[in-house]
Write a protein that holds these residues in place. Sequence first.
Motif, PDB file in Angstrom:
ATOM      1  N   ARG A  12      36.466  24.366 155.989  1.00 47.25           N
ATOM      2  CA  ARG A  12      34.746  24.526 156.305  1.00 47.25           C
ATOM      3  C   ARG A  12      34.590  24.064 155.111  1.00 47.25           C
ATOM      4  NH1 ARG A  12      34.772  25.260 160.938  1.00 47.25           N
ATOM      5  NH2 ARG A  12      33.848  26.804 161.199  1.00 47.25           N
ATOM      6  N   HIS A  13      35.047  25.091 153.874  1.00 46.69           N
ATOM      7  CA  HIS A  13      34.002  25.843 152.809  1.00 46.69           C
ATOM      8  C   HIS A  13      34.880  25.171 151.572  1.00 46.69           C
ATOM      9  CE1 HIS A  13      31.696  27.981 155.495  1.00 46.69           C
ATOM     10  NE2 HIS A  13      30.492  27.914 154.919  1.00 46.69           N
ATOM     11  N   GLU A  14      35.949  24.032 151.829  1.00 42.18           N
ATOM     12  CA  GLU A  14      36.918  24.621 150.793  1.00 42.18           C
ATOM     13  C   GLU A  14      36.535  24.587 149.388  1.00 42.18           C
ATOM     14  OE1 GLU A  14      39.986  21.103 152.958  1.00 42.18           O
ATOM     15  OE2 GLU A  14      41.317  23.160 151.827  1.00 42.18           O
ATOM     16  N   GLY A  15      37.386  24.598 148.576  1.00 43.55           N
ATOM     17  CA  GLY A  15      36.779  24.962 147.062  1.00 43.55           C
ATOM     18  C   GLY A  15      35.834  26.281 146.844  1.00 43.55           C
ATOM     19  N   ARG A  43      50.724  34.876 154.068  1.00 47.50           N
ATOM     20  CA  ARG A  43      52.596  35.164 154.650  1.00 47.50           C
ATOM     21  C   ARG A  43      52.982  33.664 155.205  1.00 47.50           C
ATOM     22  NH1 ARG A  43      51.867  39.949 156.235  1.00 47.50           N
ATOM     23  NH2 ARG A  43      51.245  39.901 157.795  1.00 47.50           N
ATOM     24  N   LEU A  44      52.573  33.173 155.831  1.00 49.97           N
ATOM     25  CA  LEU A  44      53.088  31.664 156.360  1.00 49.97           C
ATOM     26  C   LEU A  44      52.223  30.380 155.006  1.00 49.97           C
ATOM     27  CD1 LEU A  44      50.399  31.642 159.630  1.00 49.97           C
ATOM     28  CD2 LEU A  44      52.471  31.453 159.267  1.00 49.97           C
ATOM     29  N   GLY A  45      51.790  30.720 153.694  1.00 48.76           N
ATOM     30  CA  GLY A  45      51.974  30.147 152.999  1.00 48.76           C
ATOM     31  C   GLY A  45      50.432  29.982 152.559  1.00 48.76           C
ATOM     32  N   TYR A  46      49.108  29.731 152.712  1.00 49.15           N
ATOM     33  CA  TYR A  46      48.223  29.668 152.895  1.00 49.15           C
ATOM     34  C   TYR A  46      47.955  30.262 151.473  1.00 49.15           C
ATOM     35  CZ  TYR A  46      47.016  27.306 156.491  1.00 49.15           C
ATOM     36  OH  TYR A  46      48.103  26.929 158.215  1.00 49.15           O
ATOM     37  N   ASP A  47      47.814  29.326 150.457  1.00 48.83           N
ATOM     38  CA  ASP A  47      47.269  30.429 148.955  1.00 48.83           C
ATOM     39  C   ASP A  47      45.063  30.882 148.855  1.00 48.83           C
ATOM     40  OD1 ASP A  47      47.108  31.284 146.464  1.00 48.83           O
ATOM     41  OD2 ASP A  47      47.654  29.410 145.243  1.00 48.83           O
ATOM     42  N   THR A  52      37.106  40.872 144.973  1.00 48.21           N
ATOM     43  CA  THR A  52      36.283  42.318 145.575  1.00 48.21           C
ATOM     44  C   THR A  52      35.140  42.032 146.046  1.00 48.21           C
ATOM     45  OG1 THR A  52      38.252  43.326 143.800  1.00 48.21           O
ATOM     46  CG2 THR A  52      36.462  44.688 144.956  1.00 48.21           C
ATOM     47  N   ARG A  53      34.930  41.664 144.867  1.00 45.48           N
ATOM     48  CA  ARG A  53      32.880  41.458 144.949  1.00 45.48           C
ATOM     49  C   ARG A  53      32.424  40.225 145.594  1.00 45.48           C
ATOM     50  NH1 ARG A  53      32.377  46.344 142.796  1.00 45.48           N
ATOM     51  NH2 ARG A  53      33.316  45.416 140.551  1.00 45.48           N
ATOM     52  N   SER A  54      33.682  39.263 145.436  1.00 46.82           N
ATOM     53  CA  SER A  54      32.994  38.062 145.970  1.00 46.82           C
ATOM     54  C   SER A  54      33.561  37.068 147.421  1.00 46.82           C
ATOM     55  CB  SER A  54      32.890  36.697 144.898  1.00 46.82           C
ATOM     56  OG  SER A  54      34.003  36.826 144.415  1.00 46.82           O
ATOM     57  N   GLY A  55      34.491  37.568 147.559  1.00 45.59           N
ATOM     58  CA  GLY A  55      35.579  36.748 149.297  1.00 45.59           C
ATOM     59  C   GLY A  55      36.356  36.589 149.011  1.00 45.59           C
ATOM     60  N   TYR A  56      36.665  35.141 149.680  1.00 46.84           N
ATOM     61  CA  TYR A  56      38.200  34.450 149.890  1.00 46.84           C
ATOM     62  C   TYR A  56      37.867  33.164 149.695  1.00 46.84           C
ATOM     63  CZ  TYR A  56      39.121  39.093 152.556  1.00 46.84           C
ATOM     64  OH  TYR A  56      39.189  40.255 152.737  1.00 46.84           O
ATOM     65  N   ARG A  57      38.437  32.269 148.956  1.00 41.96           N
ATOM     66  CA  ARG A  57      38.357  31.021 148.734  1.00 41.96           C
ATOM     67  C   ARG A  57      39.610  30.239 149.015  1.00 41.96           C
ATOM     68  NH1 ARG A  57      37.548  27.145 144.267  1.00 41.96           N
ATOM     69  NH2 ARG A  57      38.856  28.733 142.639  1.00 41.96           N
ATOM     70  N   LEU A  58      40.012  29.499 149.819  1.00 39.63           N
ATOM     71  CA  LEU A  58      41.167  28.327 150.056  1.00 39.63           C
ATOM     72  C   LEU A  58      41.797  27.681 148.803  1.00 39.63           C
ATOM     73  CD1 LEU A  58      43.446  28.444 151.827  1.00 39.63           C
ATOM     74  CD2 LEU A  58      41.871  26.430 153.072  1.00 39.63           C
ATOM     75  N   LEU A  59      42.490  28.103 148.028  1.00 36.84           N
ATOM     76  CA  LEU A  59      43.443  27.163 147.097  1.00 36.84           C
ATOM     77  C   LEU A  59      44.042  26.029 147.305  1.00 36.84           C
ATOM     78  CD1 LEU A  59      43.947  29.859 144.663  1.00 36.84           C
ATOM     79  CD2 LEU A  59      41.700  28.964 145.449  1.00 36.84           C
ATOM     80  N   SER A  60      44.619  26.747 147.776  1.00 40.10           N
ATOM     81  CA  SER A  60      45.944  25.216 148.750  1.00 40.10           C
ATOM     82  C   SER A  60      46.382  25.602 150.203  1.00 40.10           C
ATOM     83  CB  SER A  60      46.557  24.802 147.474  1.00 40.10           C
ATOM     84  OG  SER A  60      47.657  25.951 147.699  1.00 40.10           O
ATOM     85  N   ALA A  61      47.087  24.812 150.992  1.00 40.43           N
ATOM     86  CA  ALA A  61      47.618  24.987 152.003  1.00 40.43           C
ATOM     87  C   ALA A  61      49.237  24.586 152.123  1.00 40.43           C
ATOM     88  CB  ALA A  61      47.006  24.627 153.150  1.00 40.43           C
TER      89      ALA A  61
END
Length: 336
Positions: A12-15, A43-47, A52-61
Motif C-alpha cells: 500500500r505504501h509502495e516506494g 527469503r521468498l524473494g521480496y526485495d 535502522t532509523r527509518s524502517g522498511y521499504r518494498l523495492l520489488s516483489a
Amino acid sequence: MSRQSILDHLHRHEGRTVSGAELSRRLKISRAAVWKDVQALRRLGYDIQARTRSGYRLLSAPDRLLADEIARGLDTRFVGRRLYCYDTLDSTNDTAFRLGEQGVPEGACVIAEYQRKGRGRLGRVWESPKAENLLLSVLLRPRLAPAEVAKVTLAMAVSVVKTVEELAGQNVQIKWPNDVLWKGRKLCGILMEMSAESDRVNFVVAGLGVNLNTGPGALPPGSTSLAEITGSRVHRVSFVRALLRRIEKDYLRLGEGGLEELGRDWEEHSATTGHRIRAILQGRTVEGQAMGIDTDGALWIRSDNGLQERILTGDVLLDAGAVRSAASPAKRRSRK
Ligand code: BTN
C-alpha cells in the motif's frame, strides 16, 4: 498472517518507507517479530530495504506464483478467487480433482512451480523446469452432459490465445482440439479431465501447461516458449492474472451462448481447418481435409474415401504444408 499483513502494508505504501514502530503498532506484534517476518519475506524473494532509523521499504516483489501476489489486483468474480499455490506437487490436475471431489466451488485454481508427475494428453508426460512456466489447473462445474465437455476445452484454448495476443501481441494458433501453436511449435497444452454421471458432469479440471520462460535449449523438440518468441522474459504473475480473467470471460460466454460465438474465435485461430490432416483415433486413423468444428466442438473431416467423419476425441497431425505462418491468419470456416 502477520507476514501477509506486513506485505499488504508495504504494498500500500509502495516506494515509501514504513517505520518498524508503525508496523509493530498496527499489527500488534513486537518489532522483533516484524523483523523476523521481513526476513521470511526476503527469503521468498521480496526485495525489502531495511534502514535502522527509518524502517522498511518494498523495492520489488518476486515473479513467483504465490497466491498473495496473484490475488493482488485480480478482479475476477469466481475464477482464481480460491488459489492453491504449491512449490512442488505431483500434478496440479490431481490436486484440483481432489478439490472437486471435496465439493470446492468452481473457479478454484491449483498452481505449482514444479510437477513431479505432470501429465499430458493420451498418457504422455508433461515436463516443465521449475519456476519458469505456468502449470495451472482450473476447477469448473459446467452444466453440461459429458459429451459436451469438448466445448469447455475449446473455450480454454481461446482464452490462452487471447491472453497471448493481449500481453505479447503475438498471433498464435490452435490445433484441434486444444494445442496452442506458434509457427507450428507448441506453446501450450491443455489436459481436460472430468468427473461425471451418465447424463451430467459433476466437475471438470482444465489443466494448462503454458511455456513462458524456458529458454530454447531446454525446450522439448517441437515446442517453444513466449520468451523465445518475443525475446524477453514474461512476468508470470501478470500472465496468470490476465489468463484467469480471460478464462472467466470465455467460460461465461460459453454458458450464455454455447460455442456459437466462441467457436468463431476458435476458427479464426484454427491451424487445423481447411488443411490436410491425419487424425489418430482409438484403433484407426483418418486422413483427409479438416472442415471445421461444430457447435459441440467436434471436428469434421472430409476423409480421402469420400466420407464426412465427425470426431470428438483423438490426436491430429498436421501435414507439413498445413502450418500457416503466424503472420497469415486462418480463413474462417465453420461447420454447424
Ligand atoms: C498436452 O498437450 O498433452 C496437455 C498438457 C497439459 C499439461 C498441464 S500442466 C498443468 C496440468 N497438470 C498436469 O499434470 N497436466 C496439466
